[in-house]
Motif scaffolding. Structure first.
Motif, PDB file in Angstrom:
ATOM      1  N   THR A  66       0.847  30.609   4.223  1.00  0.00           N
ATOM      2  CA  THR A  66       0.995  32.007   4.666  1.00  0.00           C
ATOM      3  C   THR A  66       0.205  32.323   5.937  1.00  0.00           C
ATOM      4  O   THR A  66       0.295  33.445   6.449  1.00  0.00           O
ATOM      5  N   SER A  67      -0.532  31.350   6.425  1.00  0.00           N
ATOM      6  CA  SER A  67      -1.367  31.613   7.602  1.00  0.00           C
ATOM      7  C   SER A  67      -0.508  31.875   8.848  1.00  0.00           C
ATOM      8  O   SER A  67       0.608  31.355   8.964  1.00  0.00           O
ATOM      9  N   ASP A  68      -1.060  32.641   9.787  1.00  0.00           N
ATOM     10  CA  ASP A  68      -0.364  32.856  11.063  1.00  0.00           C
ATOM     11  C   ASP A  68      -0.481  31.619  11.959  1.00  0.00           C
ATOM     12  O   ASP A  68       0.269  31.484  12.913  1.00  0.00           O
ATOM     13  N   LEU A  69      -1.485  30.779  11.665  1.00  0.00           N
ATOM     14  CA  LEU A  69      -1.708  29.604  12.512  1.00  0.00           C
ATOM     15  C   LEU A  69      -1.103  28.357  11.869  1.00  0.00           C
ATOM     16  O   LEU A  69      -1.235  28.162  10.658  1.00  0.00           O
ATOM     17  N   ASN A  70      -0.464  27.533  12.665  1.00  0.00           N
ATOM     18  CA  ASN A  70       0.019  26.258  12.114  1.00  0.00           C
ATOM     19  C   ASN A  70      -0.833  25.108  12.651  1.00  0.00           C
ATOM     20  O   ASN A  70      -1.780  25.321  13.416  1.00  0.00           O
ATOM     21  N   GLU A  71      -0.491  23.893  12.260  1.00  0.00           N
ATOM     22  CA  GLU A  71      -1.302  22.725  12.613  1.00  0.00           C
ATOM     23  C   GLU A  71      -1.370  22.539  14.130  1.00  0.00           C
ATOM     24  O   GLU A  71      -2.407  22.129  14.663  1.00  0.00           O
ATOM     25  N   SER A  72      -0.259  22.846  14.819  1.00  0.00           N
ATOM     26  CA  SER A  72      -0.266  22.664  16.284  1.00  0.00           C
ATOM     27  C   SER A  72      -1.239  23.633  16.935  1.00  0.00           C
ATOM     28  O   SER A  72      -1.952  23.267  17.886  1.00  0.00           O
ATOM     29  N   ASP A  73      -1.284  24.875  16.433  1.00  0.00           N
ATOM     30  CA  ASP A  73      -2.220  25.865  17.006  1.00  0.00           C
ATOM     31  C   ASP A  73      -3.664  25.387  16.851  1.00  0.00           C
ATOM     32  O   ASP A  73      -4.458  25.426  17.789  1.00  0.00           O
TER      33      ASP A  73
END
Ligand SMILES: Cc1cc2nc3c(=O)[nH]c(=O)nc-3n(C[C@H](O)[C@H](O)[C@H](O)COP(=O)(O)OP(=O)(O)OC[C@H]3O[C@@H](n4cnc5c(N)ncnc54)[C@H](O)[C@@H]3O)c2cc1C
Length: 464
Positions: A66-73
């Protein structure tokens, strides 16, 4: 803002929860417990507790689904400024890529692959880069065989060697980290490292103290029932298993022909049994017996937010060596220097390899976990079900047979724990084996059909 029940249903009830323990770090009202299928999930201590908006927001932001950040960020924040770093869509950031093993001491023989996992943690401690190591060791608690533990010495680091295909969660150790100043390193699976990075975004104390992350590649997470069922096949009944080594190297065979070693009561007497993994039901990682379903909803194969990623060198040119080799992806400059020094001082034996070699070592993992995730997401979309936003987007662009393989993998993942519960209540392993064999037979028929179609297509092609 959603209320707690909404978030919980979305993530936990829908099985998008990796059982890491991040919510139990973030909120005192949450604790981690095993469910009946031997998977870790978060539970509320007080069900009447009223969460503030800030608390709910932190729960959402500390959860991979549910986070706004993904692994790439996150990876971009961490590594894009590293001098000379490169980037690949599948591997993430990397400074150096290696295949090889540790030659110093007994790291390799005690490890699952080439021994890098334990060696790098030991080096960080020895070179005074950290004060504490958080790794996974045997547990002396009654309800589990393994757990995360903190140590400040080499013996503690070494006692964590070996892969545990077994659930662990980090809330207890990270809460200790929060209470005790120092510099820590942790080893973990991709979702664990990513959720730690998310926690670090929220909590400056975690960000400051967690100095290094050692990431493992992870085909998928298993429930406790995987170990229990392997042992049951060796004559150790559920509840009687005391110890398991999931990766016993076999001197006369290739590295991928490893065995398990289990210790427990057989007919009332303590015994240790060794069986080759390929002779046991549940050995096929493609079929994914006792897989934690959330593992099918990550697109991070290479633990992209870890300072170093380690896996098995599943490549024919390396598996011949029964002693085992690692694939190594380096992202952190301090670790890069430790490895360069290790090579110079003959503590390591490695080949510098290219991105294609690393990819090739996990080709089927990429196919299932990353590329065919698109189809799993497509099915959710088609059924109007909520699903987490991933870097891979929903798509039905997949061959008919690969779709059927994915469908059958989903069915196996769903049905196996249910049949296992029935077998437990009947105290009848054969019942489970019979049901599991039916699921496997259907799975194998799809592959057989695929092979026949390919052969016919080749013949037609030759004729034309
Ligand atoms: C569930 C799981 C699935 C995996 N799937 C793959 C795969 O598909 N492909 C692949 O190439 N590699 C996979 N691995 C990684 C591989 O099995 C080896 O762990 C890795 O190559 C490191 O081996 P080593 O000899 O360098 O480490 P070792 O010296 O044996 O050290 C291993 C380190 O990992 C830690 N550890 C063990 N189990 C866990 C756990 N469950 N969670 C967190 N830390 C743990 C130990 O405490 C230790 O610090 C998987 C590992 C796990 C735990």
């Amino acid at each position: 803002m959603n209320d707690f029940a909404d978030i919980y249903d979305k993530v936990v009830k829908n099985k998008y929860d990796f059982g890491t323990g991040s919510w139990a770090v973030e909120n005192d009202n949450i604790e981690m417990k095993f469910d009946k299928n031997g998977e870790y999930h978060p539970y509320q201590k007080n069900e009447q507790y009223q969460y503030t908006e800030d608390e709910l927001n932190k729960l959402q932001q500390s959860c991979l689904s549910t986070s706004d950040l993904n692994e790439s960020d996150i990876a971009k924040q961490l590594f894009s400024q590293v001098k000379g770093i490169k980037h690949d869509d599948d591997l993430g950031y990397y400074s150096d890529l290696y295949v090889g093993h540790v030659t110093e001491g007994d790291y390799r023989s005690n490890g699952s692959s080439g021994g890098f996992g334990t060696w790098i943690l030991a080096q960080l401690l020895e070179k005074n880069e950290i004060d504490f190591v958080i790794n996974v060791v045997e547990s002396n608690k009654d309800d589990k065989l393994f757990e995360y533990s903190i140590s400040d010495n080499l013996d503690g680091v070494k006692s964590g060697a070996k892969t545990k295909y077994y659930p662990v969660e980090f809330s207890e150790v990270i809460n200790v980290l929060k209470e005790n100043p120092g510099r820590y390193a942790i080893v973990g699976l991709p979702s664990f490292i990513m959720e730690l990075r998310l926690l670090a975004e929220i909590d400056p104390v975690i960000k400051e103290r967690l100095k290094f992350t050692v990431g493992l590649v992870c085909g998928h997470q298993k429930s406790t029932k995987f170990a229990e069922f392997l042992a049951w096949q060796c004559g150790i009944k559920p509840g009687d298993l005391q110890k398991i080594n999931f990766r016993k190297k076999q001197t006369n065979y290739s590295a991928d022909r490893y065995a398990i070693e289990v210790t427990g009561k057989v007919d009332g007497k303590e015994q240790t049994v060794v069986r080759e993994m390929r002779d046991l039901i549940g050995n096929d990682w493609g079929q994914g017996f006792f897989k934690v379903r959330a593992s099918d909803f990550t697109d991070d194969v290479m633990n992209e937010t870890a300072d170093i990623t380690l896996g098995d060198a599943w490549l024919p040119e390396y598996t011949q060596d029964s002693k085992g080799n690692n694939i190594v992806i380096v992202r952190n400059p301090i670790i890069q220097k430790i490895i360069a020094d290790g090579i110079r001082d003959n503590k390591l034996s490695v080949y510098v390899v290219d991105d294609k070699t690393i990819y090739r070592s996990q080709a089927s993992h990429f196919k299932h976990t990353k590329y065919e995730l698109a189809y799993r997401l497509f099915k959710k979309q088609k059924n109007h079900e909520w699903y987490p936003e991933k870097r891979v987007k929903p798509s039905s662009n997949l061959s008919w047979t690969r779709k059927r393989i994915q469908d059958q993998r989903e069915k196996i993942c769903h049905d196996i724990p249910e049949y296992y519960q029935e077998a437990l209540s009947k105290n009848d392993i054969q019942y489970f084996i019979d049901q599991a064999n039916k699921l496997s037979a259907k799975y194998k028929r799809i592959y057989l059909g695929k092979r026949i179609v390919s052969k016919l297509q080749r013949m037609m092609h030759l004729k034309n």
